[in-house]
Design an enzyme around this catalytic site. Sequence first.
Site, PDB file in Angstrom:
ATOM      1  N   HIS A 263       0.809  -1.211   0.000  1.00 35.21           N
ATOM      2  CA  HIS A 263       0.000   0.000   0.000  1.00 35.21           C
ATOM      3  C   HIS A 263       0.845   1.266   0.000  1.00 35.21           C
ATOM      4  CE1 HIS A 263      -3.892  -1.897   0.289  1.00 35.21           C
ATOM      5  NE2 HIS A 263      -3.423  -2.713   1.237  1.00 35.21           N
TER       6      HIS A 263
ATOM      7  N   GLU B  56      -8.246   5.068  -6.744  1.00 36.86           N
ATOM      8  CA  GLU B  56      -7.267   5.432  -7.774  1.00 36.86           C
ATOM      9  C   GLU B  56      -7.929   6.179  -8.925  1.00 36.86           C
ATOM     10  OE1 GLU B  56      -8.598   1.144  -8.680  1.00 36.86           O
ATOM     11  OE2 GLU B  56      -8.252   2.400  -6.917  1.00 36.86           O
TER      12      GLU B  56
END
Length: 308
Positions: free
Chosen positions: A189, A219
């Site tokens: 991450h 995203e």
Amino acid sequence: MPIESLRLLLVEDNDLDAMFITRVFQRSTVIQAQIERASSLGEALEMIDETEFDVVLLDLGLPDSDGLQSIRSIREKVTSIPIVVQTGDDRVETGFAAIEAGAQDFLSKNDLKDHLLTRLTIHAILRQRQMLELQEASLLDSMTGIANRRRCDIEFRRRLEMLSQGGTPFCVAIVDIDNFKLINDSGGHDLGDEVICQVGNELRDRCRPGDLVARIGGEEFAIIFADTTVDELGKLQQRHRRAIEALDFQREGISVTVSIGGTCVLSSDNKRSAFRRADSALYAAKKGGRNQCKIETVVRPAINVHIA
């Protein structure tokens, strides 16, 4: 940040009151005030257009304005200046009504004491600064520092209102990082967050003045292209796509691309209908192989036109 000096607009038609207030600030050992005076609301609005003031000290009894309308008129002109109201009306209800109309604080003319007037003025400036900082923070994405979904919604509504009133056209696009799950799986991450931040900031840096980039989820990003027709949209989308493709993450095996789908907004649109078309174009770009741009127009046959 402490306030040591300020530029104050005194809106007061009574010469004796104006002289007293000016002397209060001249005697102050806490702050240096540069005072400019307007004797009417009209004069004050002209001065606000020409000069940047730190605070407005406003009398509600002006010859060309009725009470609280003075506050509203200044607020319509500029939202960032703190307003301190001075009034001969001692009723608490009048003061609260002034705050509801947009003032930061109020003071009865019967209480115009040196320390109280300067203190209220300084506190009004500090509160206004704090409020503006909080407002700005609420419109930014905490990870990337770019605009967030709420800021995008506000800008879309503003542009749509301008368009419906005969203003200039604008377009919207959705940008999605390709294969983001693989990036997270390969680098964790931390890498995913780094990619999101760099992509968001690169998209913002490639924008023209007036455009807006916002992170609207994971995203995914949205771009509002101001003053843009559908004929111009393709070139702008490609400029953003190529900029992301050229990013160097200085990590072995990391290559980041994005897919972009866009559309031109109509005056009959709302946010949901416009971004639904952009999302449909994004789906076509993903389905077509990723790292590409597509546009969906209102006429459906144009949806899968590839932008070279």
